[in-house]
Scaffold this motif. Sequence first.
Motif, PDB file in Angstrom:
ATOM      1  N   ARG A  73      41.628  53.704  22.384  1.00 13.81           N
ATOM      2  CA  ARG A  73      41.872  52.129  22.326  1.00 13.81           C
ATOM      3  C   ARG A  73      41.019  51.436  23.315  1.00 13.81           C
ATOM      4  NH1 ARG A  73      46.593  51.400  19.784  1.00 13.81           N
ATOM      5  NH2 ARG A  73      46.472  49.322  20.325  1.00 13.81           N
ATOM      6  N   LEU A  74      40.649  50.179  22.982  1.00 17.66           N
ATOM      7  CA  LEU A  74      39.978  49.269  23.793  1.00 17.66           C
ATOM      8  C   LEU A  74      41.306  48.469  24.425  1.00 17.66           C
ATOM      9  CD1 LEU A  74      37.157  48.202  21.279  1.00 17.66           C
ATOM     10  CD2 LEU A  74      36.973  49.778  23.359  1.00 17.66           C
ATOM     11  N   GLU A  75      40.713  48.121  25.705  1.00 13.54           N
ATOM     12  CA  GLU A  75      41.625  47.174  26.453  1.00 13.54           C
ATOM     13  C   GLU A  75      40.794  45.804  26.405  1.00 13.54           C
ATOM     14  OE1 GLU A  75      44.719  48.101  27.298  1.00 13.54           O
ATOM     15  OE2 GLU A  75      44.144  49.986  26.453  1.00 13.54           O
ATOM     16  N   VAL A  76      41.700  44.741  26.445  1.00 16.26           N
ATOM     17  CA  VAL A  76      41.125  43.393  26.592  1.00 16.26           C
ATOM     18  C   VAL A  76      41.722  42.520  27.644  1.00 16.26           C
ATOM     19  CG1 VAL A  76      40.505  41.344  24.847  1.00 16.26           C
ATOM     20  CG2 VAL A  76      40.781  43.600  24.025  1.00 16.26           C
ATOM     21  N   VAL A  77      41.040  41.774  28.252  1.00 16.81           N
ATOM     22  CA  VAL A  77      41.661  40.795  29.256  1.00 16.81           C
ATOM     23  C   VAL A  77      40.885  39.422  28.871  1.00 16.81           C
ATOM     24  CG1 VAL A  77      39.892  41.103  30.811  1.00 16.81           C
ATOM     25  CG2 VAL A  77      42.277  40.166  31.503  1.00 16.81           C
ATOM     26  N   LEU A  78      41.933  38.276  28.657  1.00 16.68           N
ATOM     27  CA  LEU A  78      41.241  37.026  28.817  1.00 16.68           C
ATOM     28  C   LEU A  78      41.589  36.452  30.019  1.00 16.68           C
ATOM     29  CD1 LEU A  78      43.145  35.668  25.540  1.00 16.68           C
ATOM     30  CD2 LEU A  78      40.802  36.676  25.837  1.00 16.68           C
ATOM     31  N   PHE A  79      40.465  35.904  30.770  1.00 13.81           N
ATOM     32  CA  PHE A  79      40.587  35.522  32.106  1.00 13.81           C
ATOM     33  C   PHE A  79      40.469  33.750  32.035  1.00 13.81           C
ATOM     34  CE2 PHE A  79      38.265  34.623  36.221  1.00 13.81           C
ATOM     35  CZ  PHE A  79      39.286  34.937  37.117  1.00 13.81           C
ATOM     36  N   ASP A  80      41.662  33.312  32.701  1.00 10.23           N
ATOM     37  CA  ASP A  80      41.747  31.728  32.669  1.00 10.23           C
ATOM     38  C   ASP A  80      42.300  31.161  33.927  1.00 10.23           C
ATOM     39  OD1 ASP A  80      41.071  29.064  31.662  1.00 10.23           O
ATOM     40  OD2 ASP A  80      43.197  29.074  30.440  1.00 10.23           O
ATOM     41  N   PRO A  81      41.754  31.022  34.801  1.00 11.54           N
ATOM     42  CA  PRO A  81      42.649  30.569  36.211  1.00 11.54           C
ATOM     43  C   PRO A  81      42.238  29.241  36.172  1.00 11.54           C
ATOM     44  CG  PRO A  81      40.069  31.345  36.729  1.00 11.54           C
ATOM     45  CD  PRO A  81      40.356  31.758  35.287  1.00 11.54           C
ATOM     46  N   HIS A  82      43.295  28.443  36.634  1.00 10.04           N
ATOM     47  CA  HIS A  82      43.374  26.699  36.653  1.00 10.04           C
ATOM     48  C   HIS A  82      43.249  26.181  37.960  1.00 10.04           C
ATOM     49  CE1 HIS A  82      44.491  26.623  32.372  1.00 10.04           C
ATOM     50  NE2 HIS A  82      45.260  27.612  32.467  1.00 10.04           N
ATOM     51  N   GLY A  83      41.872  25.837  38.214  1.00  8.59           N
ATOM     52  CA  GLY A  83      41.940  25.306  39.584  1.00  8.59           C
ATOM     53  C   GLY A  83      41.688  26.339  40.541  1.00  8.59           C
ATOM     54  N   PRO A  84      41.380  25.842  41.738  1.00  6.54           N
ATOM     55  CA  PRO A  84      41.219  26.654  42.968  1.00  6.54           C
ATOM     56  C   PRO A  84      42.447  27.575  43.468  1.00  6.54           C
ATOM     57  CG  PRO A  84      40.567  24.429  43.614  1.00  6.54           C
ATOM     58  CD  PRO A  84      41.164  24.174  42.453  1.00  6.54           C
ATOM     59  N   ALA A  85      43.727  26.921  42.958  1.00  5.30           N
ATOM     60  CA  ALA A  85      44.960  27.764  43.275  1.00  5.30           C
ATOM     61  C   ALA A  85      45.080  28.839  42.368  1.00  5.30           C
ATOM     62  CB  ALA A  85      46.285  27.303  42.887  1.00  5.30           C
ATOM     63  N   GLY A  86      44.401  28.629  40.911  1.00  4.41           N
ATOM     64  CA  GLY A  86      44.474  29.831  39.947  1.00  4.41           C
ATOM     65  C   GLY A  86      43.342  30.936  40.483  1.00  4.41           C
ATOM     66  N   TRP A  87      42.358  30.403  40.787  1.00  4.87           N
ATOM     67  CA  TRP A  87      41.346  31.465  41.220  1.00  4.87           C
ATOM     68  C   TRP A  87      41.842  32.246  42.373  1.00  4.87           C
ATOM     69  CZ3 TRP A  87      36.789  33.049  39.085  1.00  4.87           C
ATOM     70  CH2 TRP A  87      36.192  32.085  38.037  1.00  4.87           C
ATOM     71  N   LEU A  88      42.608  31.673  43.417  1.00  3.20           N
ATOM     72  CA  LEU A  88      43.014  32.414  44.567  1.00  3.20           C
ATOM     73  C   LEU A  88      44.256  33.337  43.956  1.00  3.20           C
ATOM     74  CD1 LEU A  88      43.119  29.539  47.221  1.00  3.20           C
ATOM     75  CD2 LEU A  88      41.642  31.748  47.201  1.00  3.20           C
ATOM     76  N   THR A  89      45.056  32.980  43.216  1.00  3.72           N
ATOM     77  CA  THR A  89      46.050  33.812  42.870  1.00  3.72           C
ATOM     78  C   THR A  89      45.439  35.109  41.850  1.00  3.72           C
ATOM     79  OG1 THR A  89      47.625  31.947  42.442  1.00  3.72           O
ATOM     80  CG2 THR A  89      48.094  33.751  41.137  1.00  3.72           C
ATOM     81  N   ALA A  90      44.376  34.755  41.144  1.00 10.05           N
ATOM     82  CA  ALA A  90      43.903  35.941  40.353  1.00 10.05           C
ATOM     83  C   ALA A  90      43.264  36.768  41.385  1.00 10.05           C
ATOM     84  CB  ALA A  90      42.871  35.231  39.337  1.00 10.05           C
ATOM     85  N   ALA A  91      42.444  36.165  42.365  1.00  9.38           N
ATOM     86  CA  ALA A  91      41.772  36.967  43.151  1.00  9.38           C
ATOM     87  C   ALA A  91      42.714  38.039  44.041  1.00  9.38           C
ATOM     88  CB  ALA A  91      40.852  36.345  44.040  1.00  9.38           C
ATOM     89  N   GLY A  92      43.668  37.331  44.608  1.00 10.23           N
ATOM     90  CA  GLY A  92      44.972  37.943  45.129  1.00 10.23           C
ATOM     91  C   GLY A  92      45.703  39.064  44.592  1.00 10.23           C
ATOM     92  N   HIS A  93      45.668  38.633  43.136  1.00 11.47           N
ATOM     93  CA  HIS A  93      46.304  39.802  42.281  1.00 11.47           C
ATOM     94  C   HIS A  93      45.317  41.021  42.040  1.00 11.47           C
ATOM     95  CE1 HIS A  93      49.041  41.032  39.042  1.00 11.47           C
ATOM     96  NE2 HIS A  93      47.713  41.407  38.259  1.00 11.47           N
ATOM     97  N   LEU A  94      44.151  40.884  41.950  1.00 10.31           N
ATOM     98  CA  LEU A  94      42.888  41.934  41.748  1.00 10.31           C
ATOM     99  C   LEU A  94      43.025  42.584  43.078  1.00 10.31           C
ATOM    100  CD1 LEU A  94      40.522  40.099  39.255  1.00 10.31           C
ATOM    101  CD2 LEU A  94      42.212  41.828  38.763  1.00 10.31           C
TER     102      LEU A  94
END
Length: 575
Positions: free
Chosen positions: A458-479
């Motif tokens: 199988r292939l795995e797919v990710v869509l990345f769409d952080p909204h504003g600085p808070a979204g970037w920080l949330t995504a970075a913290g999650h990863l």
Amino acid sequence: MKRTCGSSVRGAGPLLLLPVQAALMIGLGRLVTGPAAGHRPLSAEASFGEDLAEGRDPAVSGIAEFFSVLAGTRAVVVTTLVCIVVLLVLPRAALRTEALFLGVSVAAQSAVFVVVTAFVDRPRPAVPHEDAAPPTSSFPSGHVGASLALYGGLAVIAALRMRGPWRHVVAGTLLLIPPAVGLSRMYRGMHYPSDVAGGLINGTLTLLITGFALLYGRRPAAGPDGTERSDREVPAPRGAGGPVLVVRHPYGCPDELADRLAAVLREHGHRDLRWIPTSAELPCGTLAEELRPVRPALVVVCGGDGTLRACAEILAGTRIPLAVVPCGTGNLLARNLGLPMDPAAALAESLSGESFGIDVGRVRGDGLEPMRFTVMAGAGFDAAMVRDASPRLKSRMGWAAYVLSALRHLRDPGVRLTVRVDGGRRLRRRARMVVIGNVGTLQGGLPLLPAARPDSGRLEVVLFDPHGPAGWLTAAGHLAARLLRRRPPAGPGPAAPDGRSEAGGALEYFSATRIDVRCAVPQPRELDGDAVSEGVRLTAEVEPGALRVYLPRAPGAPKDPSAEQLPTAAPGTPS
């Protein structure tokens, strides 16, 4: 020397030491039965046997009988034949060298034993015998020698071929059998202690000679720090018996490194090496032309993910095995396959393993010829980062140059797109980037696609769409939190065709055998770290197990802690 039976052997030369071994054993036997017989400790052997005979216990005699039968002629012959058949039939690739080693060891020990007993005549101990006494000299113990050749040989094979802590348990257990046989033979009145010692010496010398001739005879591959990486040698991969084609990125793999890699290949029995340089115009060199007149035993790819992708384009579906030598900037495929980042160490570990099938992705789109990828395909932010990374900075800083490029695109807007998973309904989304992965871990061990496996089909797919600085920080913290967990949670599986959101919606995951992405406006696109033409469509399908790759362990299998290696190769070479 040419390889035979698909194995790498040093040659029959060391086997000429077997007559020398026989002569040494004859000399030792004459010494034991002659000048040394009246001196301690040999003079006390008779009373030792009498003490054992007087104190026999039925329960102990039963255990001793088991080990005595285990090393009997019939049991040794049958067990040897069964083990040889198993080595040739059951593994993914026949272990011909190991089977030859085992058979020759048992046969050679028996031959030396027969020769020695023809020149050394020693009566058995003058105590009641619990076994039928064969008409041979008591020196050396044939049971002990045969058991050491058989079970000691199996211990050597276990140490070479098994992985993980069970390797040591199995090898250690097998090595305990010959001493147990020796004790049982003395307990049952069949041998003196010196006979048992002679059998152990005879079996040990046989294993040393046959092992040197058939398994060893090569120095261990050097690790990243220049020291010997392993205390064992391993057989070469079983190919078709043809030449080895070495695709070499001239900048990523300079002459000095090429010499090291050639030495590793020669140590594993490969003599016919044909080097294929790459260029910007020919990322896999003349590999396609070289494959037409001959089927190689192996293709070694010395480069980065881009070079590997170009070679995989040609090799996928041919069943010609490939060995990965990481000489590029990212080396994401090598990292995800668990290979060391030192090129010579990666090659040596790969040649010690087996051929495994891994998936490849096949992608097409507007203005994009159908192409294969082994790592990831993407559109949007990641493709722009790859496209605009400075070649000069890549040569000096390695993958860190991509970080600087990424900073320039943090404010790039997202794009409206549709996603269609396995022919289902179209899902409308907005994202800054789309990544379709055959593997999921980025540099630094960051698991962007935690469910991705190169052999999952199988292939795995990710869509990345952080909204504003808070979204970037949330995504970075999650990863970052996922990175800190030793076992990241599985991503979405085939039962989630509508995707699964994480990190407050900044990340959305899909799993598919076919994925179709259409963007509202043209986007940068990339394949395995190489920028390709912009476009609005990206369609990817998986080709399960299409590429054969030599690896020290199955994809996704836990790595043997004793074999851990720290990457020391300096980044900065191109793909």
